[in-house]
Scaffold this motif. Structure first.
Motif, PDB file in Angstrom:
ATOM      1  N   SER A  99     -10.360  -1.148  17.071  1.00  0.00           N
ATOM      2  CA  SER A  99     -10.410  -0.893  15.638  1.00  0.00           C
ATOM      3  C   SER A  99     -10.843   0.529  15.261  1.00  0.00           C
ATOM      4  O   SER A  99     -10.246   1.162  14.403  1.00  0.00           O
ATOM      5  CB  SER A  99     -11.287  -1.985  15.036  1.00  0.00           C
ATOM      6  OG  SER A  99     -12.049  -1.561  14.026  1.00  0.00           O
TER       7      SER A  99
ATOM      8  N   LYS B 287     -10.278  -3.704   9.314  1.00  0.00           N
ATOM      9  CA  LYS B 287     -11.176  -2.854  10.090  1.00  0.00           C
ATOM     10  C   LYS B 287     -12.588  -3.442  10.117  1.00  0.00           C
ATOM     11  O   LYS B 287     -13.249  -3.462  11.146  1.00  0.00           O
ATOM     12  CB  LYS B 287     -11.198  -1.450   9.473  1.00  0.00           C
ATOM     13  CG  LYS B 287     -12.477  -0.719   9.660  1.00  0.00           C
ATOM     14  CD  LYS B 287     -12.322   0.443  10.590  1.00  0.00           C
ATOM     15  CE  LYS B 287     -13.619   1.217  10.645  1.00  0.00           C
ATOM     16  NZ  LYS B 287     -13.600   2.370  11.434  1.00  0.00           N
ATOM     17  N   TYR B 288     -13.034  -3.920   8.961  1.00  0.00           N
ATOM     18  CA  TYR B 288     -14.380  -4.488   8.879  1.00  0.00           C
ATOM     19  C   TYR B 288     -14.523  -5.703   9.783  1.00  0.00           C
ATOM     20  O   TYR B 288     -15.558  -5.908  10.403  1.00  0.00           O
ATOM     21  CB  TYR B 288     -14.696  -4.865   7.431  1.00  0.00           C
ATOM     22  CG  TYR B 288     -16.015  -5.579   7.248  1.00  0.00           C
ATOM     23  CD1 TYR B 288     -17.209  -4.957   7.581  1.00  0.00           C
ATOM     24  CD2 TYR B 288     -16.059  -6.883   6.752  1.00  0.00           C
ATOM     25  CE1 TYR B 288     -18.420  -5.608   7.435  1.00  0.00           C
ATOM     26  CE2 TYR B 288     -17.268  -7.533   6.605  1.00  0.00           C
ATOM     27  CZ  TYR B 288     -18.444  -6.902   6.946  1.00  0.00           C
ATOM     28  OH  TYR B 288     -19.638  -7.551   6.792  1.00  0.00           O
TER      29      TYR B 288
ATOM     30  N   LYS C 250     -17.977 -13.869   9.580  1.00  0.00           N
ATOM     31  CA  LYS C 250     -18.624 -13.162  10.690  1.00  0.00           C
ATOM     32  C   LYS C 250     -19.799 -13.971  11.250  1.00  0.00           C
ATOM     33  O   LYS C 250     -19.957 -14.082  12.469  1.00  0.00           O
ATOM     34  CB  LYS C 250     -19.132 -11.795  10.214  1.00  0.00           C
ATOM     35  CG  LYS C 250     -18.084 -10.706  10.276  1.00  0.00           C
ATOM     36  CD  LYS C 250     -18.739  -9.341  10.188  1.00  0.00           C
ATOM     37  CE  LYS C 250     -17.834  -8.274  10.771  1.00  0.00           C
ATOM     38  NZ  LYS C 250     -18.454  -6.956  10.833  1.00  0.00           N
TER      39      LYS C 250
ATOM     40  N   PHE D  17      -8.346   4.007  13.597  1.00  0.00           N
ATOM     41  CA  PHE D  17      -8.646   4.755  12.384  1.00  0.00           C
ATOM     42  C   PHE D  17      -8.945   6.218  12.661  1.00  0.00           C
ATOM     43  O   PHE D  17      -8.652   7.089  11.868  1.00  0.00           O
ATOM     44  CB  PHE D  17      -9.827   4.109  11.647  1.00  0.00           C
ATOM     45  CG  PHE D  17      -9.399   2.927  10.858  1.00  0.00           C
ATOM     46  CD1 PHE D  17      -9.071   3.050   9.520  1.00  0.00           C
ATOM     47  CD2 PHE D  17      -9.270   1.678  11.458  1.00  0.00           C
ATOM     48  CE1 PHE D  17      -8.648   1.957   8.795  1.00  0.00           C
ATOM     49  CE2 PHE D  17      -8.845   0.585  10.736  1.00  0.00           C
ATOM     50  CZ  PHE D  17      -8.533   0.732   9.411  1.00  0.00           C
TER      51      PHE D  17
ATOM     52  N   ILE E 245      -3.873   4.166   2.097  1.00  0.00           N
ATOM     53  CA  ILE E 245      -4.899   3.296   1.510  1.00  0.00           C
ATOM     54  C   ILE E 245      -5.878   4.139   0.722  1.00  0.00           C
ATOM     55  O   ILE E 245      -6.376   5.139   1.203  1.00  0.00           O
ATOM     56  CB  ILE E 245      -5.762   2.489   2.520  1.00  0.00           C
ATOM     57  CG1 ILE E 245      -5.724   3.127   3.897  1.00  0.00           C
ATOM     58  CG2 ILE E 245      -5.460   1.044   2.508  1.00  0.00           C
ATOM     59  CD1 ILE E 245      -6.764   2.530   4.812  1.00  0.00           C
TER      60      ILE E 245
ATOM     61  N   LEU F 112       0.348   4.643   6.869  1.00  0.00           N
ATOM     62  CA  LEU F 112      -0.350   3.506   6.279  1.00  0.00           C
ATOM     63  C   LEU F 112      -1.802   3.888   5.980  1.00  0.00           C
ATOM     64  O   LEU F 112      -2.317   3.643   4.895  1.00  0.00           O
ATOM     65  CB  LEU F 112      -0.299   2.343   7.265  1.00  0.00           C
ATOM     66  CG  LEU F 112      -0.538   0.947   6.730  1.00  0.00           C
ATOM     67  CD1 LEU F 112       0.506   0.609   5.685  1.00  0.00           C
ATOM     68  CD2 LEU F 112      -0.461  -0.068   7.866  1.00  0.00           C
TER      69      LEU F 112
ATOM     70  N   SER G 260     -12.348  -6.707  12.502  1.00  0.00           N
ATOM     71  CA  SER G 260     -11.728  -6.846  13.820  1.00  0.00           C
ATOM     72  C   SER G 260     -12.308  -5.943  14.893  1.00  0.00           C
ATOM     73  O   SER G 260     -12.831  -4.869  14.612  1.00  0.00           O
ATOM     74  CB  SER G 260     -10.241  -6.566  13.713  1.00  0.00           C
ATOM     75  OG  SER G 260      -9.705  -7.170  12.580  1.00  0.00           O
TER      76      SER G 260
ATOM     77  N   TYR H 206       3.926   5.414  11.596  1.00  0.00           N
ATOM     78  CA  TYR H 206       3.747   4.419  10.550  1.00  0.00           C
ATOM     79  C   TYR H 206       2.265   4.141  10.320  1.00  0.00           C
ATOM     80  O   TYR H 206       1.813   4.043   9.182  1.00  0.00           O
ATOM     81  CB  TYR H 206       4.476   3.112  10.896  1.00  0.00           C
ATOM     82  CG  TYR H 206       4.251   2.031   9.864  1.00  0.00           C
ATOM     83  CD1 TYR H 206       4.715   2.189   8.563  1.00  0.00           C
ATOM     84  CD2 TYR H 206       3.547   0.866  10.177  1.00  0.00           C
ATOM     85  CE1 TYR H 206       4.487   1.224   7.601  1.00  0.00           C
ATOM     86  CE2 TYR H 206       3.312  -0.104   9.211  1.00  0.00           C
ATOM     87  CZ  TYR H 206       3.795   0.073   7.933  1.00  0.00           C
ATOM     88  OH  TYR H 206       3.561  -0.885   6.984  1.00  0.00           O
TER      89      TYR H 206
ATOM     90  N   ALA I 180      -8.659  -1.913   5.227  1.00  0.00           N
ATOM     91  CA  ALA I 180     -10.108  -1.780   5.187  1.00  0.00           C
ATOM     92  C   ALA I 180     -10.774  -3.089   5.600  1.00  0.00           C
ATOM     93  O   ALA I 180     -11.737  -3.098   6.364  1.00  0.00           O
ATOM     94  CB  ALA I 180     -10.542  -1.376   3.785  1.00  0.00           C
ATOM     95  N   VAL I 181     -10.238  -4.200   5.106  1.00  0.00           N
ATOM     96  CA  VAL I 181     -10.790  -5.501   5.441  1.00  0.00           C
ATOM     97  C   VAL I 181     -10.577  -5.808   6.922  1.00  0.00           C
ATOM     98  O   VAL I 181     -11.481  -6.285   7.615  1.00  0.00           O
ATOM     99  CB  VAL I 181     -10.148  -6.590   4.549  1.00  0.00           C
ATOM    100  CG1 VAL I 181     -10.521  -7.968   5.031  1.00  0.00           C
ATOM    101  CG2 VAL I 181     -10.565  -6.401   3.102  1.00  0.00           C
TER     102      VAL I 181
ATOM    103  N   PRO J 294     -15.164  -2.796   1.575  1.00  0.00           N
ATOM    104  CA  PRO J 294     -15.126  -2.178   2.892  1.00  0.00           C
ATOM    105  C   PRO J 294     -14.451  -0.811   2.815  1.00  0.00           C
ATOM    106  O   PRO J 294     -13.431  -0.656   2.163  1.00  0.00           O
ATOM    107  CB  PRO J 294     -14.324  -3.156   3.743  1.00  0.00           C
ATOM    108  CG  PRO J 294     -13.613  -4.039   2.796  1.00  0.00           C
ATOM    109  CD  PRO J 294     -14.308  -3.966   1.479  1.00  0.00           C
TER     110      PRO J 294
ATOM    111  N   HIS K 151      -3.069  -7.593   4.736  1.00  0.00           N
ATOM    112  CA  HIS K 151      -2.351  -6.370   4.407  1.00  0.00           C
ATOM    113  C   HIS K 151      -3.358  -5.259   4.110  1.00  0.00           C
ATOM    114  O   HIS K 151      -2.993  -4.117   3.946  1.00  0.00           O
ATOM    115  CB  HIS K 151      -1.449  -6.603   3.195  1.00  0.00           C
ATOM    116  CG  HIS K 151      -2.226  -6.810   1.936  1.00  0.00           C
ATOM    117  ND1 HIS K 151      -2.772  -8.024   1.604  1.00  0.00           N
ATOM    118  CD2 HIS K 151      -2.594  -5.958   0.976  1.00  0.00           C
ATOM    119  CE1 HIS K 151      -3.438  -7.909   0.472  1.00  0.00           C
ATOM    120  NE2 HIS K 151      -3.354  -6.661   0.061  1.00  0.00           N
TER     121      HIS K 151
ATOM    122  N   PRO L 271     -12.540   1.935   4.938  1.00  0.00           N
ATOM    123  CA  PRO L 271     -11.875   1.969   6.247  1.00  0.00           C
ATOM    124  C   PRO L 271     -12.333   3.137   7.119  1.00  0.00           C
ATOM    125  O   PRO L 271     -12.117   3.129   8.316  1.00  0.00           O
ATOM    126  CB  PRO L 271     -10.397   2.109   5.885  1.00  0.00           C
ATOM    127  CG  PRO L 271     -10.386   2.647   4.502  1.00  0.00           C
ATOM    128  CD  PRO L 271     -11.611   2.131   3.832  1.00  0.00           C
TER     129      PRO L 271
ATOM    130  N   VAL M  94       0.800  -1.239   0.000  1.00  0.00           N
ATOM    131  CA  VAL M  94       0.000   0.000   0.000  1.00  0.00           C
ATOM    132  C   VAL M  94       0.821   1.270   0.000  1.00  0.00           C
ATOM    133  O   VAL M  94       0.528   2.198  -0.751  1.00  0.00           O
ATOM    134  CB  VAL M  94      -0.936   0.103   1.226  1.00  0.00           C
ATOM    135  CG1 VAL M  94      -2.317   0.438   0.761  1.00  0.00           C
ATOM    136  CG2 VAL M  94      -0.900  -1.113   2.079  1.00  0.00           C
TER     137      VAL M  94
END
Lengths: 325, 310, 323
Positions: C237, C217-218, C196, C241, C256, C252, C220, C248, C214-215, A262, C211, A264, A190
């Motif tokens: 979670s 976050k959805y 889920k 965000f 995204i 990161l 966890s 870092y 977004a996934v 999804p 990695h 974020p 990323v």
């Protein structure tokens, strides 16, 4: 947004004649890319988006064949051009960046040699020394640290991100009018993806290039592009500018796709998932190709293919919900 | 009724498997070279089994009364391959030779292959010191040309068909260790092996259920190719006098004996030589064809082709 | 909620061998500690080569650590032997990234699932066929798929089979190692939702490795961010965000792509300098300092400890640690 059309694709059909049968990878698409914009072609695996890119450059490997269609680039039909003239356009006026930078570079030659070669073969630069100096300048421009050292490196001595930078420097060497980037960052992390996309956009601005970005990543589209075409199973289902598409998607497939990724920054309890699977491209459903997975399907969807209609200015969709019949 | 039920269940369970076999068979019968290989190798096996029963004359006994009259006759209706220096029917002798060659190939391969597989599995799966020891011993064997080593062993054991077999078997296993180990090293890294480990399966089960079946394809191909090669080497040993001893009608031996009368009495060398050649060729063609057929991707393509044809 | 997994200063160094000598070490996982609570989904996010997969494999004991340990339900995982180990294997399972290599190509679906049952369950169901079919139905496949080979399925369906194999074991804790990163968006959503649902139904605890922020976050409840073998931040979670602390994590997050053009173009863009260094000779001090926009001289000298800033929010950065 409208302007001068740089690339116009008309009724392009590319079929692959495989053992499995005829795969209609691209089955009658029309699109226009305006000079100076960044246009995205998005879709999932196997929807034919990369095939479009390759067809534009007439680089379809057998058993694939361009069955019909015309591709106008600055008014000239690339598909009927003699091979020699086309070669002059490839790599000079139209540049191509592919997903895997390691396969785009020849492992036997240094990066400097490969960049110089593109320069010499297109610009009539006579002296290799001049080409080499220019290559060095390009490497600095794509922000490769210690360019003087890297220019003498072989591709395997560089990381994935660095290799993609070298490929980009090659592609902009001849100041192309159109840059086709086919999933340029899919193989990268990323943070590196962000760096590379920033670089591509920066160079695009600098050279006033038009960008055709092929991707499966709707995030990249939202982040970097002006207009989008969504592909599903060899057809374009929707074309709009980015803001409209993300705010008010019309085609059920686009709607489903946007709800399935999804985000974020949002708390979503449950992602929408498009039911069913992408059908085999050999046995395409009759009528609208999305019908078997569509929750709004009507009788007519199974019978006839929906036409592409302009629902509002510059927003096109191929769906019977919006067509009058 | 109950039997029918069982049969039905069996078919349901094995439908996918049967389809694979059917595909393999269609793939095999599709290429002309594969058919040639199949016909040659199968007829070799059949002749090897029934040869001695259908031979028109006794291949070994000499009819001393007619010996001079029958000696070294050219091919004729009575003796299609001609006769040898003792007046024996060469056709019968070649026919019976098939069984000896078949036996040599089967004995040699059924010693070499299991040995190679087991050593290869152990070396590849456990690695480390075990691997080093097995592979270095294998390398030592591989570093000598097989035929020379077989000659040496054969000479040491004394000349007989049995010592030839033992000698060939002794030099034949190293390539199998190599092939199996290479496969195991690759398959060992696959995620399905990791998944099996996470299930807590013991190493033996992992080796024999998950790794071995996926490592066998090249072994089968190699074994088929070797079937011809073993026969060739056995013939070579007999030819130089280290294998079968007279009066055994071994093909290599026959060629060696006929050499003294060549080229005037050409048939004495020609027919046994032809038998060796056709057999080796047949297994080679079959091996090459199997290499394709055993690759599932190749079969898939063929399946599509079939469907389209319909 | 009680911790079900405790990772304690875990290290895994892989030797780089040249001939017979060890030339150096790849510090894949280098001193990592955290806990996973029963019933939660713990997300582990990081870029390629940060050691997240190695960490997943250590926790299910597919690898032995160089030092440190993992406790599962209070027991040291790497000391388990015999029956206790078998019990551990029954309770802890893993789903891999690549569904093309995680299923034995020579086994039919029925055999794949039945093997998992036979290997781990004490009571073997009388009608195995019915039982396996019922598990397949739970993952959205049907009875007709029982006697087919993996190559007859698509990527998404294969991942369902791999999940069925794990369900058959009836574990408590499942490591999901990038379970959807080789799948298309629409299929990814199906698999994530299914995971889920299964969690709700069976009260699974997940370690979700990916990695894709977004996934993660959805999926966890809490997320740990990993960089070059170290954990740099752990937080709930939403918090990670909304208020990322470690530079870092900030970089990161801002890298995204956001599938919303308005937000995407108005937010601040932070980029790290250069490329991640090799885990063979990681930089001294804080591993992120050569790329960090806010690095100071202390960062190059000493490694920052992982400290709790707020309740449940841990960060390893000198910006927040007192020295």
């Amino acid at each position: 947004m409208s302007g001068e059309v740089l690339l116009r694709v008309e009724d392009l059909r590319v079929y692959f004649y495989t053992y499995a049968g005829v795969v209609k990878a691209v089955d009658g698409i029309d699109l226009e890319v305006y000079r100076g914009e960044s246009f995205a072609l998005v879709g999932e695996t196997g929807c034919g988006k990369s095939t479009v890119a390759r067809a534009v450059l007439r680089l379809i490997p057998p058993p694939g064949r361009i069955v019909s269609g015309r591709v106008f680039f600055e008014g000239r039909d690339l598909l009927s051009l003699p091979e020699k003239e086309l070669r002059a356009i490839r790599g000079a006026d139209i540049a191509y960046i592919c997903q895997d930078p390691s396969s785009a570079l020849d492992p036997l030659y240094t990066c400097g040699y490969q960049i110089s070669e593109t320069i010499v073969s297109h610009q009539g630069v006579v002296k290799w020394r001049d080409a080499w100096m220019y290559a060095l300048k390009l490497l600095k421009q794509v922000a490769i640290p210690e360019a003087e050292k890297r220019i003498k490196n072989y591709p395997h001595e560089l990381s994935g991100g660095m290799k993609q930078r070298v490929v980009i420097s090659m592609s902009i060497a001849n100041r192309p009018k159109l840059l086709i980037a086919d999933e340029p960052t899919t193989a990268l992390d990323v943070t590196i993806q962000a760096q590379i996309m920033d670089l591509i956009m920066e160079l695009k601005k600098l050279y006033n290039t038009t960008l055709l970005l092929i991707t499966h990543n709707l995030g990249l589209v939202a982040e970097y592009c002006d207009r989008v075409a969504v592909m599903y199973l060899g057809k374009i289902v929707e074309v709009a500018d980015v803001y409209t598409l993300f705010e008010k998607p019309l085609h059920p497939y686009t709607q489903g796709l946007l709800k399935a990724i999804p985000n974020p920054l949002k708390r979503v309890e449950r992602l929408y998932s498009i039911p069913g699977m992408i059908p085999s491209p050999v046995n395409l459903p009759p009528g609208c190709r999305f019908r078997p997975r569509c929750q709004f399907a009507k009788d007519i969807c199974a019978r006839e293919e929906p036409p592409m209609i302009e629902v509002e200015p510059n927003h096109y969709v191929a769906c019977w919900m919006y067509a009058k019949r | 009724m109950r039997l029918l039920h069982i049969l039905h269940n069996w078919r349901k369970r094995n439908r996918a498997r049967l389809r694979e076999y059917k595909l393999m068979f269609t793939a095999l019968t599709r290429s002309p070279t594969a058919i040639a290989g199949l016909v040659l190798s199968m007829s070799f096996i059949i002749l090897g089994i029934v040869g001695p029963y259908i031979a028109p004359y006794n291949p070994i006994e000499i009819d001393f009364e007619k010996m001079h009259e029958l000696r070294l006759q050219p091919p004729s209706w009575e003796h299609p391959f001609g006769t040898d220096e003792f007046g024996r029917d060469l056709f019968s002798r070649v026919l019976c030779g098939a069984r000896i060659s078949l036996m040599v190939a089967i004995v040699v391969l059924s010693i070499a292959i299991p040995l190679g597989i087991v050593l290869g599995l152990i070396a590849g799966y456990f690695g480390g010191v075990v691997d080093e020891v097995i592979m270095r011993v294998t390398d030592v064997f591989l570093s000598f040309p097989g035929l020379i080593l077989a000659i040496a062993f054969s000479a040491a054991f004394g000349a007989s068909i049995w010592s030839a077999m033992a000698a060939i078997a002794l030099v034949w296993w190293p390539p199998y260790v190599r092939v199996v180990r290479g496969q195991v090293l690759q398959i060992k890294e696959s995620l399905f092996v990791e998944a099996a480990k996470a299930l807590g399966l013991n190493p033996l089960k992992i080796m024999f259920r998950h790794i071995l079946p996926n490592a066998l394809t090249p072994v089968i191909v190699l074994a088929t190719l070797d079937f011809g090669s073993v026969i060739l080497v056995a013939a070579a040993l007999s030819f130089i006098g280290l294998g079968a001893q007279p009066p055994t009608p071994e093909w290599g031996r026959l060629v060696a004996d006929g050499r003294a009368y060549f080229p005037e009495k050409w048939w004495y060398v020609f027919f046994p030589g032809l038998a060796i050649f056709l057999t080796a060729l047949g297994w080679n063609l079959l091996g090459d064809a199997l290499r394709d057929v055993l690759d599932p991707r190749y079969r898939r393509r063929l399946e599509f082709k079939e469907r389209r044809g319909r | 909620m009680d911790p079900i997994v405790v990772v304690d200063n875990l290290r895994k160094w892989f030797p780089i061998k040249k001939l017979f000598f060890t030339k150096g070490w790849v510090r894949a996982v280098d001193g990592v500690s955290f806990i996973i609570r029963e019933g939660e989904t713990f997300g582990l996010v990081g870029e390629s080569g940060c050691g997240k997969s190695t960490l997943g494999r250590l926790i299910v004991r597919l690898l032995e650590p160089t030092s440190g340990t993992v406790y599962f339900e209070g027991k040291d995982v790497f000391r388990l032997r015999g029956r206790e180990l078998k019990e551990f294997r029954r309770k802890v399972q893993i789903v891999f990234q690549d569904p093309y290599s995680s299923l034995n190509p020579r086994m039919m679906v029925f055999d794949i699932v039945a093997e998992a049952i036979k290997a781990t369950q004490q009571e073997i169901p009388e009608d195995m066929e019915d039982y396996v079919a019922s598990i397949l139905e739970k993952v959205g496949l049907s009875r007709e798929h029982l006697y087919r080979y993996p190559h007859e399925f698509s990527g998404g369906q294969r991942q369902r089979i791999a999940i069925a194999r794990v369900l058959a074991v009836r574990p408590k804790f499942i490591v999901l190692d990038e379970p959807t990163s080789s799948l298309d968006v629409s299929v990814q959503a199906q698999i994530l939702n299914m995971l889920k649902d299964l969690q709700k139904e069976h009260n699974f605890t997940y370690l979700f490795i990916s990695h894709d922020l977004a996934v993660v976050k959805y999926m966890s409840h809490r997320i740990a961010v990993m960089y070059l073998g170290k954990i740099v931040e752990i937080a709930p979670s939403d918090e990670i965000f909304e208020a990322p602390l470690h530079p870092y994590t900030q970089v990161l997050l801002s890298s995204i792509p956001i599938p919303d053009p308005k937000i995407a173009r108005s937010r601040m863009k932070l980029r790290p300098k250069g490329e991640p260094p090799s885990p063979i000779n990681p930089p001294p001090g804080c591993r992120f300092h050569p790329r960090c926009p806010q690095a100071c001289s202390l960062c190059a000298r000493e490694e920052p400890p992982l400290i709790e800033i707020e309740r449940d929010h841990y960060v390893a950065c000198w910006l927040y640690a007192r020295k």
